[in-house]
Design a protein around this motif. Structure first.
Motif, PDB file in Angstrom:
ATOM      1  N   GLN A  21      73.472  90.630 -44.242  1.00 29.91           N
ATOM      2  CA  GLN A  21      73.833  89.763 -43.120  1.00 29.91           C
ATOM      3  C   GLN A  21      74.908  88.755 -43.500  1.00 29.91           C
ATOM      4  O   GLN A  21      75.352  87.972 -42.657  1.00 29.91           O
ATOM      5  CB  GLN A  21      72.586  89.022 -42.619  1.00 29.91           C
ATOM      6  N   PHE A  22      75.322  88.788 -44.767  1.00 29.46           N
ATOM      7  CA  PHE A  22      76.320  87.844 -45.258  1.00 29.46           C
ATOM      8  C   PHE A  22      77.378  88.608 -46.053  1.00 29.46           C
ATOM      9  O   PHE A  22      77.142  89.704 -46.536  1.00 29.46           O
ATOM     10  CB  PHE A  22      75.669  86.772 -46.145  1.00 29.46           C
ATOM     11  N   LYS A  23      78.562  87.998 -46.151  1.00 27.40           N
ATOM     12  CA  LYS A  23      79.646  88.637 -46.884  1.00 27.40           C
ATOM     13  C   LYS A  23      80.504  87.588 -47.572  1.00 27.40           C
ATOM     14  O   LYS A  23      80.614  86.449 -47.102  1.00 27.40           O
ATOM     15  CB  LYS A  23      80.511  89.481 -45.941  1.00 27.40           C
ATOM     16  N   ALA A  33      90.551  72.947 -48.776  1.00 30.60           N
ATOM     17  CA  ALA A  33      89.104  73.140 -48.716  1.00 30.60           C
ATOM     18  C   ALA A  33      88.777  74.515 -49.292  1.00 30.60           C
ATOM     19  O   ALA A  33      89.656  75.378 -49.422  1.00 30.60           O
ATOM     20  CB  ALA A  33      88.606  73.032 -47.272  1.00 30.60           C
ATOM     21  N   PRO A  34      87.506  74.754 -49.632  1.00 22.78           N
ATOM     22  CA  PRO A  34      87.139  76.051 -50.221  1.00 22.78           C
ATOM     23  C   PRO A  34      87.510  77.224 -49.324  1.00 22.78           C
ATOM     24  O   PRO A  34      87.176  77.245 -48.141  1.00 22.78           O
ATOM     25  CB  PRO A  34      85.622  75.938 -50.382  1.00 22.78           C
ATOM     26  N   GLY A  35      88.208  78.200 -49.909  1.00 20.39           N
ATOM     27  CA  GLY A  35      88.617  79.374 -49.151  1.00 20.39           C
ATOM     28  C   GLY A  35      88.601  80.651 -49.976  1.00 20.39           C
ATOM     29  O   GLY A  35      89.191  81.645 -49.566  1.00 20.39           O
ATOM     30  N   VAL A  36      87.934  80.628 -51.131  1.00 23.94           N
ATOM     31  CA  VAL A  36      87.898  81.792 -52.016  1.00 23.94           C
ATOM     32  C   VAL A  36      86.455  82.226 -52.239  1.00 23.94           C
ATOM     33  O   VAL A  36      85.612  81.415 -52.645  1.00 23.94           O
ATOM     34  CB  VAL A  36      88.578  81.483 -53.364  1.00 23.94           C
ATOM     35  N   ASN A  37      86.171  83.482 -51.956  1.00 31.50           N
ATOM     36  CA  ASN A  37      84.839  84.063 -52.178  1.00 31.50           C
ATOM     37  C   ASN A  37      83.756  83.241 -51.473  1.00 31.50           C
ATOM     38  O   ASN A  37      82.756  82.839 -52.071  1.00 31.50           O
ATOM     39  CB  ASN A  37      84.521  84.154 -53.677  1.00 31.50           C
ATOM     40  N   ILE A  38      83.959  83.007 -50.194  1.00 28.33           N
ATOM     41  CA  ILE A  38      83.028  82.193 -49.416  1.00 28.33           C
ATOM     42  C   ILE A  38      81.944  83.086 -48.811  1.00 28.33           C
ATOM     43  O   ILE A  38      82.249  84.066 -48.121  1.00 28.33           O
ATOM     44  CB  ILE A  38      83.775  81.428 -48.305  1.00 28.33           C
ATOM     45  N   LEU A  39      80.692  82.749 -49.061  1.00 24.25           N
ATOM     46  CA  LEU A  39      79.569  83.492 -48.495  1.00 24.25           C
ATOM     47  C   LEU A  39      79.227  82.915 -47.128  1.00 24.25           C
ATOM     48  O   LEU A  39      78.950  81.720 -47.001  1.00 24.25           O
ATOM     49  CB  LEU A  39      78.350  83.397 -49.412  1.00 24.25           C
ATOM     50  N   ALA A  40      79.245  83.758 -46.114  1.00 24.45           N
ATOM     51  CA  ALA A  40      78.874  83.330 -44.761  1.00 24.45           C
ATOM     52  C   ALA A  40      78.449  84.556 -43.968  1.00 24.45           C
ATOM     53  O   ALA A  40      78.558  85.698 -44.431  1.00 24.45           O
ATOM     54  CB  ALA A  40      80.033  82.600 -44.083  1.00 24.45           C
ATOM     55  N   SER A  41      77.980  84.323 -42.753  1.00 26.81           N
ATOM     56  CA  SER A  41      77.420  85.408 -41.941  1.00 26.81           C
ATOM     57  C   SER A  41      78.453  86.482 -41.634  1.00 26.81           C
ATOM     58  O   SER A  41      79.655  86.215 -41.547  1.00 26.81           O
ATOM     59  CB  SER A  41      76.879  84.838 -40.636  1.00 26.81           C
ATOM     60  N   TRP A  42      77.933  87.699 -41.419  1.00 20.02           N
ATOM     61  CA  TRP A  42      78.803  88.841 -41.175  1.00 20.02           C
ATOM     62  C   TRP A  42      78.134  89.767 -40.164  1.00 20.02           C
ATOM     63  O   TRP A  42      76.943  89.620 -39.863  1.00 20.02           O
ATOM     64  CB  TRP A  42      79.072  89.591 -42.477  1.00 20.02           C
ATOM     65  N   ILE A  43      78.925  90.688 -39.651  1.00 23.66           N
ATOM     66  CA  ILE A  43      78.396  91.664 -38.695  1.00 23.66           C
ATOM     67  C   ILE A  43      77.786  92.841 -39.455  1.00 23.66           C
ATOM     68  O   ILE A  43      78.158  93.096 -40.599  1.00 23.66           O
ATOM     69  CB  ILE A  43      79.498  92.156 -37.745  1.00 23.66           C
ATOM     70  N   HIS A  73      81.968  84.892 -39.446  1.00 24.47           N
ATOM     71  CA  HIS A  73      82.070  84.232 -40.753  1.00 24.47           C
ATOM     72  C   HIS A  73      82.548  82.796 -40.608  1.00 24.47           C
ATOM     73  O   HIS A  73      81.961  81.861 -41.170  1.00 24.47           O
ATOM     74  CB  HIS A  73      83.026  85.030 -41.638  1.00 24.47           C
ATOM     75  N   THR A  74      83.622  82.573 -39.839  1.00 22.83           N
ATOM     76  CA  THR A  74      84.173  81.220 -39.714  1.00 22.83           C
ATOM     77  C   THR A  74      83.235  80.292 -38.957  1.00 22.83           C
ATOM     78  O   THR A  74      83.082  79.123 -39.327  1.00 22.83           O
ATOM     79  CB  THR A  74      85.544  81.256 -39.019  1.00 22.83           C
ATOM     80  N   SER A  75      82.583  80.790 -37.907  1.00 24.11           N
ATOM     81  CA  SER A  75      81.704  79.922 -37.126  1.00 24.11           C
ATOM     82  C   SER A  75      80.464  79.530 -37.917  1.00 24.11           C
ATOM     83  O   SER A  75      79.980  78.391 -37.818  1.00 24.11           O
ATOM     84  CB  SER A  75      81.321  80.572 -35.794  1.00 24.11           C
ATOM     85  N   SER A  76      79.941  80.427 -38.745  1.00 20.14           N
ATOM     86  CA  SER A  76      78.787  80.059 -39.564  1.00 20.14           C
ATOM     87  C   SER A  76      79.197  79.127 -40.693  1.00 20.14           C
ATOM     88  O   SER A  76      78.407  78.285 -41.126  1.00 20.14           O
ATOM     89  CB  SER A  76      78.101  81.311 -40.126  1.00 20.14           C
ATOM     90  N   THR A  77      80.440  79.238 -41.171  1.00 18.62           N
ATOM     91  CA  THR A  77      80.931  78.305 -42.188  1.00 18.62           C
ATOM     92  C   THR A  77      81.061  76.897 -41.612  1.00 18.62           C
ATOM     93  O   THR A  77      80.742  75.901 -42.266  1.00 18.62           O
ATOM     94  CB  THR A  77      82.293  78.768 -42.730  1.00 18.62           C
TER      95      THR A  77
END
Length: 783
Positions: free
Chosen positions: A554-556, A528-538, A226-230
């Motif tokens: 594929q996202f969460k 910076a934005p940190g609430v309900n962030i859509l990004a890649s997931w396992i 999640h963090t790396s895709s963000t």
């Protein structure tokens, strides 16, 4: 929230005392400061083994007790030692500190679109005030040089995610020295021209075979993916979380390369692994490090026994910008972590997207606005009996208050079966997810949680119809229940709402300043934005899929300062790409001095409780990625500045000489070194403590460097100060020329006529402008 996120938000940090054999030995970290000049890695390794052998009992070999060695960015090692052996090493020449290996925890699309849209509105407002948008802002800041490398210390990565596809990327930069380590279900072919490096640090090597996880760079938690895709994920069209938050998901610096250093598993992130990640990342050649983890605010290690402070100090000294999350222990004051002045520390804010799930009441079908993530299949008509928790109390339970909060074991299943249950929820309660599971098991058809603090963070309940409302909104529900003989309701499935106002607001969970360690350095630095962030997931198991879904998303959507940190890391990588010669301090300065303090109503930002936000909440403000590309002026600081900070912090010269890579002959801390002088660190913000009342005064010095396109530039100052505080800047005009690129100024703070009535922190700002750039520095002064 998922169980792991709740654990992340608690940030429960503890000292690891892992047994290794039968002697009660545990892992200790031996920190030896900078790598000596002309010392090769092999020579360092040998010297570490020789050193540890001097304290071991006969029969114990150094090679069998040393579990990790640090030899690139700094010198040291981790070893299984007894308390007596650790104490003996502390007394050895050349050793800065010896401390038990701590376990830290993770601080756990629309966000980048929101930042861009907000930037346009803010710039328009700035132009009306006489300033101008920088020319660089006309470009897309995510389209930076592809040779910028973002490293992440995290839980690993899922390489098959489309966010890490390397289509369109050229060859890996020649300066890259990293590797793609093979491990469980991971081999070198999982890396590519986008994901150029992956390392892991197996916990079983340190803490014994009973420790799970860590045997591969592959992410089995989801956090690192999640963090790396963000930070740097490719643009992926059609992304959503089962239809929610639909759009294009992308990272802040989509053209940057990614390198993952798996230092965390489900058990946490050991300090010895964190240090190994820093050490390798420096040697590998990353430009920016994103670190979304940290200690508990209630466990405050000294800088020389904090793996993040140690690793980041040496990374910054090598030119690597280090961005860290501020922690998830808000809204309590003095909870910010990762507060060393060489770190760029990030708080969390909301974006203009909400996940609305309403309560529709019987009678006149009035709707009460709520929010959560559920895929409710309830009828749209309000036909389900509605009851509050207190009325559903189990007869044997005497505590009506606990029943009103629907605490497990307090409700009569016969009274809740087939009904929607209204429950209060407060900090310290059993988690909402556990409560929801209990209600569902008891036969309830849905639940409504009254929750003021956490309303902005959308908890995921999947198929069980649950929504959350504020206490103000709940008043209408209580009134209806009291007035209706047979109250009924329904809960609507979640719908995505965009252009939600006000946004941004500071998230309730985001840790706040002042720093308990560095009160004269203002932290956090930026938000910076940190609430309900859509990004890649396992991928997830089929048992956790919403009804009717055949494949895992594929996202969460995830919340935390963990999610805010990579937003700023992506912005830092972009600034680095546009300005490749800039130092970490210049990059931090550009991001801080161009940050914004207005929301999308063009009003001052607030916290999510509605109170005015202060620099202790958001630092310099919300990151403005485009403006940071052309800040006009920057506040520079280097290793020498940080060493003098350590003097003022209380370290003596011999210890500092060990920490630093090189020092001028005769280096010594000033005779008047004190915590008060920390305020003079050339930082983009100012913090002064102990000013006193009327008559109290303190002068600090700053210097700014002109990095604008025009070598000849004149900046004038504007001061915004609260009543009761006098602020004087000298000089009021800075005239830069080709030969005078760096100029100093002084700021004098003094108590006004009503200063005695002022208590707590007084905040304001100092802004330099040449008519094109606005270079803003926040300040906080306490009496």
């Amino acid at each position: 929230m998922a169980t792991w996120l709740l654990l992340c938000c608690l940030i429960a940090s503890s000292l690891a005392a892992a047994a290794a054999g039968d002697g009660g030995n545990q892992v200790y970290i031996v920190y030896m400061g900078a790598v000596p000049q002309r010392a090769s890695p092999n020579l360092l390794q040998e010297s570490h083994l020789r050193l540890v052998s001097t304290v071991l009992k006969r029969g114990r070999r150094a090679g069998s007790v040393v579990v990790r060695q640090y030899k690139h960015g700094f010198s040291g090692f981790a070893a299984r030692l007894s308390e007596v052996e650790a104490a003996a090493l502390r007394r050895k020449p050349g050793v800065v500190s010896v401390f038990a290996d701590p376990v830290y925890h993770l601080h756990t699309t629309r966000s980048w679109d929101f930042l861009q849209q907000a930037a346009v509105k803010i710039d328009a407002a700035a132009r009306r005030r006489g300033a101008h948008k920088p020319a660089a802002a006309a470009a897309d800041p995510s389209s930076s040089s592809p040779d910028t490398i973002i490293g992440l210390l995290d839980s690993g990565i899922w390489p098959e995610s489309p966010s890490f596809n390397d289509a369109g990327f050229g060859p890996v930069p020649g300066r890259w020295k990293g590797v793609c380590m093979a491990g469980d279900d991971f081999n070198s072919s999982n890396c590519n021209r986008k994901l150029i490096g992956a390392r892991y640090y197996n916990e079983s090597d340190v803490r014994g075979p009973s420790q799970s996880g860590g045997g591969s760079p592959r992410d089995d938690v989801g956090h690192g993916t999640h963090t790396s895709s963000t930070a740097a994920g490719n643009a992926v069209a059609g992304a959503s979380y089962y239809g929610l938050a639909a759009g294009t998901a992308k990272g802040g610096s989509a053209s940057s390369r990614v390198a993952m250093y798996r230092v965390c598993s489900e058990e946490g992130c050991s300090g010895s692994a964190i240090l190994a990640g820093f050490d390798d990342a420096v040697a590998d050649g990353v430009d920016v490090l994103s670190v979304s983890l940290g200690a508990s605010p209630y466990f405050r290690p000294d800088f020389t026994s904090d793996p993040i402070a140690i690793g980041s100090f040496h990374a910054v000294a090598k030119g690597v910008t280090v961005v860290c999350s501020a922690g998830n222990s808000g809204p309590a004051a003095a909870t910010v972590v990762n507060a060393a002045p060489w770190i760029l520390t990030v708080a969390a804010t909301t974006i203009d997207r909400d996940f609305e799930s309403d309560v529709v009441l019987g009678g006149n079908n009035s709707a009460v606005r709520g929010g959560a993530i559920n895929f409710s299949n309830l009828d749209k008509s309000p036909k389900y009996p509605l009851i509050d928790g207190a009325a559903a109390k189990e007869s044997s339970v005497s505590d009506a208050e606990s029943a009103s909060h629907c605490e497990p074991g307090t409700l009569d299943s016969g009274k809740v079966q087939g009904k929607i249950v209204l429950c209060n929820h407060s900090e310290g309660d059993t988690s909402k997810v556990v409560k929801a599971d209990e209600l569902q098991s008891a036969g309830a058809v849905g639940a409504i949680f009254v929750n003021d603090a956490e309303r902005s963070v959308a908890t995921t309940y999947l198929d069980f119809p649950v929504t959350e409302v504020t206490s103000a909104a709940a008043a209408a529900i209580h009134k209806y229940i009291a007035s209706a003989s047979q109250p009924v309701a329904t809960i609507t499935p979640t719908a995505t709402v965009t252009e939600y106002k006000p946004a941004p607001v500071v998230a309730y969970f985001s840790s706040r300043g002042p720093s308990a360690q560095t009160g004269n350095v203002l932290k956090p630095d930026v938000a910076a934005p940190g609430v309900n962030i859509l990004a890649s997931w396992i991928p997830t198991s089929s048992s956790s899929l919403p009804a009717g879904q055949k494949a895992a998303s594929q996202f969460k959507l995830v919340s935390g300062t963990s999610m805010a940190c990579p937003h700023v890391a992506g912005a830092a990588a972009t600034v680095k790409a546009w300005n490749p010669t800039w130092s970490p301090a210049a990059i931090r300065s550009a991001i801080m001095t161009t940050a914004t303090q207005l929301n999308n109503d063009r009003a001052p930002m607030t916290t999510d409780s509605g109170s005015p936000a202060t620099p202790y909440d958001y630092g310099a403000g919300q990151v403005h990625p485009t403006a940071a590309l052309d800040p006009g002026l920057v506040y520079e600081a280097g290793e020498d500045d940080y060493l003098h900070f350590l003097c003022n912090y209380g370290y003596d010269a011999p210890k500092i000489k060990l920490i630093a890579a090189s020092l001028p002959d005769g280096f010594a801390c000033a005779a008047n070194a004190s915590a008060a002088l920390i305020s003079d660190l050339n930082y983009p913000s100012i913090a002064v403590s102990g000013l006193g009342g009327k008559g109290g005064s303190r002068t600090v010095t700053r210097a700014v460097t002109n990095v604008g396109a025009q070598e000849a530039a004149t900046y004038t100052v504007a001061v915004s100060a609260p009543a009761g505080l006098n602020v004087k800047v000298t000089p009021t005009k800075l005239e830069f020329t080709k030969s005078a690129k760096k100029l100093a100024f002084q700021v004098t703070f003094s108590g006004g006529h009503d200063a005695a009535a002022k208590k707590g922190a007084m905040s304001g700002s100092i802004t330099w402008s040449d008519g094109k750039h606005l270079v803003r520095s926040p300040f906080v002064v306490t009496s």
